[in-house]
Write an enzyme that holds these catalytic residues in place. Sequence first.
Site, PDB file in Angstrom:
ATOM      1  N   ARG A  10       0.830  -1.202   0.000  1.00  0.00           N
ATOM      2  CA  ARG A  10       0.000   0.000   0.000  1.00  0.00           C
ATOM      3  C   ARG A  10       0.868   1.258   0.000  1.00  0.00           C
ATOM      4  O   ARG A  10       0.560   2.238  -0.668  1.00  0.00           O
ATOM      5  CB  ARG A  10      -0.932  -0.024   1.214  1.00  0.00           C
TER       6      ARG A  10
ATOM      7  N   LYS B 276      -2.633   6.535   1.374  1.00  0.00           N
ATOM      8  CA  LYS B 276      -2.449   7.013   2.747  1.00  0.00           C
ATOM      9  C   LYS B 276      -1.488   8.189   2.732  1.00  0.00           C
ATOM     10  O   LYS B 276      -0.279   8.025   2.843  1.00  0.00           O
ATOM     11  CB  LYS B 276      -1.927   5.865   3.622  1.00  0.00           C
TER      12      LYS B 276
ATOM     13  N   GLU C 132     -16.468   6.375   3.812  1.00  0.00           N
ATOM     14  CA  GLU C 132     -15.826   5.919   5.049  1.00  0.00           C
ATOM     15  C   GLU C 132     -15.751   7.077   6.016  1.00  0.00           C
ATOM     16  O   GLU C 132     -16.311   8.142   5.767  1.00  0.00           O
ATOM     17  CB  GLU C 132     -14.442   5.339   4.737  1.00  0.00           C
TER      18      GLU C 132
HETATM   19  C1  LIG Z   1      -5.422   3.858   7.548  1.00  0.00           C
HETATM   20  C2  LIG Z   1      -6.821   4.143   7.123  1.00  0.00           C
HETATM   21  C3  LIG Z   1      -7.840   3.185   7.261  1.00  0.00           C
HETATM   22  C4  LIG Z   1      -7.630   1.865   7.951  1.00  0.00           C
HETATM   23  O1  LIG Z   1      -6.725   1.027   7.293  1.00  0.00           O
HETATM   24  P1  LIG Z   1      -6.069  -0.221   8.061  1.00  0.00           P
HETATM   25  O2  LIG Z   1      -5.116  -0.775   7.080  1.00  0.00           O
HETATM   26  O3  LIG Z   1      -7.160  -1.166   8.382  1.00  0.00           O
HETATM   27  O4  LIG Z   1      -5.433   0.342   9.283  1.00  0.00           O
HETATM   28  C5  LIG Z   1      -9.095   3.507   6.768  1.00  0.00           C
HETATM   29  N1  LIG Z   1      -9.355   4.693   6.196  1.00  0.00           N
HETATM   30  C6  LIG Z   1      -8.410   5.646   6.058  1.00  0.00           C
HETATM   31  C7  LIG Z   1      -8.769   6.933   5.409  1.00  0.00           C
HETATM   32  C8  LIG Z   1      -7.113   5.391   6.522  1.00  0.00           C
HETATM   33  O5  LIG Z   1      -6.183   6.343   6.385  1.00  0.00           O
END
Ligand SMILES: *Cc1c(COP(=O)(O)O)cnc(C)c1O
Length: 340
Positions: A82, A184, A220
């Site tokens: 990722r 991210k 989300e």
């Molecule tokens: C990090 C993150 C998540 C959760 O991802 P995980 O890999 O399960 O920790 C969900 N939404 C956003 C916007 C994020 O930055």
Amino acid sequence: MSKKDIDWGSLGFGYIKTDKRYVSNYKDGAWDEGILTEDATITMTECAGVLQYSQSVFDGLKAYTTEDGRIVTFRPDLNAERMIDSAKRLEMPPFPKERFLDAVDQVVAANADYVPPYGSGATLYLRPFMFGSNAVIGVKPANEYQFRLFATPVGPYFKGGAKPITIRVSDFDRAAPRGTGHIKAGLNYAMSLHAIVSAHAEGYDENLYPDSATRTYVEETGGANIIFIKGNTLVTPKSSSILPSITRRSLEIVAEKYLGMKVEERPVPIAEIAEFEEMGLCGTAAVISPVGKVVDHGKEICLPAGMEKMGPKTQALYDTLTGIQMGRIEAPEGWIRVIK
Ligand SMILES: *Cc1c(COP(=O)(O)O)cnc(C)c1O
């Protein structure tokens, strides 16, 4: 070696400086070999790409002590992949997957005394990140970068058990349809700060972001994906601007392979929320936070699971995934990386 003198049970989710972090620098088209260092500070030019134009990406994962006393990480290969995707989208040189995994192993091993003991509810949170470090004043990608990975022990996200939360449908957007919502990047969080501060001021725990093109579908929250339960089915929203949560992708496999549930990944209209029995937010930090109520511009949608505790299906998902992470339940092939 002996564990640090920390009251593991009362740790919050904050930064505590640990002994060693990993640093590698990118210059003249190549990453250097990387080192562990005690230096927790960064010195760079005032004109660094990250400071002027926010060229930075990050990821997040945890190390756990299992029931039989091993120290492990959970699916770190997915964090490595990722972060490569995140870097490419911001025109940054990807940090190679094998090197990422090696950096995780080295930092966890070097800070083993900070990995909270089994049963404490606490874990060692790992934060890999990367940023443009040389001077950039005309808008363009930097040509020098730093990759850094530090560790900090964190407490159980919810002390005394997870209470269902109340979230609101936000009037702000998190991610544009062809923007950066699926990576991210710190920039996605910078623009969510005003929305979360105002949500808290109005008494809500989190923002539920609808899709920004039509504002009719569930995307989300600021930092967690959403799961819904209807009958024996786990439903998760599908959209190209949702961050691909590793917790959510793991829960989908747990639901299907361990709990005999059906799994659907599809667009979920906000209007459908009232038809679900259970709802939760999922991410590395809390694993799952149950949602008891969604407020959509004054209209309250109360999930049948209620405001007292997690619904039964959410609880089963939570117990199974945390059981796998803590070594109480056998993990699917390749999910657990043993460090020592
Ligand atoms: C990090 C993150 C998540 C959760 O991802 P995980 O890999 O399960 O920790 C969900 N939404 C956003 C916007 C994020 O930055």
